[in-house]
Design an enzyme around this catalytic site. Structure first.
Site: not given
Length: 135
Positions: A5, A56, A74, A122
């Site tokens: 994550h 998360e 990003h 993005e």
């Protein structure tokens, strides 16, 4: 090994959940609260955690904003229709900061949006997601 994550600290958990579920189509996978240390974690994604990397969101109780700093870049998300995805973000109140179009010096179509805390996301058209951005 695999990426599990990415964690983002958010200033308004409900606002962020709404953005990632309504504007970006993720679903809440699980939520936990730690009353002793005063934080809440919410995991969101497009698939279950055992199959895909997820996001998360960490809300530290009482903290409404963070300095993003200059190191963060990003999150990249592949999409079949980048124009419709940007329209969906706009209609959900999101901010499109770079309209869809080819990356400078290449042909891959990308766009950028900001989440409610200012984190950049993005979008890359799925047909080009595996190619290098300059190709």
């Amino acid at each position: 090994m695999r990426i599990l994550h990415t964690m983002l600290r958010v200033g308004d958990l409900d606002r962020s959940i709404k953005f990632y579920t309504e504007a970006l189509g993720m679903r809440v996978l699980r939520k936990s609260e730690n009353t002793e240390y005063r934080y809440t974690l919410v995991f969101l994604g497009y698939d279950d955690e055992d199959k895909s990397a997820v996001l998360e969101l960490t809300y530290n109780w009482g903290v409404t904003e963070y300095e993003l700093g200059t190191a963060y870049g990003h999150i990249a998300i592949g999409t079949d229709d980048i124009y419709a995805t940007c329209d969906k973000v706009r209609s959900a109140g999101g901010n499109v900061t770079r309209e869809p179009g080819p990356v400078k010096g290449g042909t891959t179509v990308i766009a950028f949006v900001e989440d409610p805390d200012g984190y950049k996301v993005e979008f890359i058209e799925n047909k080009n997601a595996k190619a290098g951005l300059g190709n």
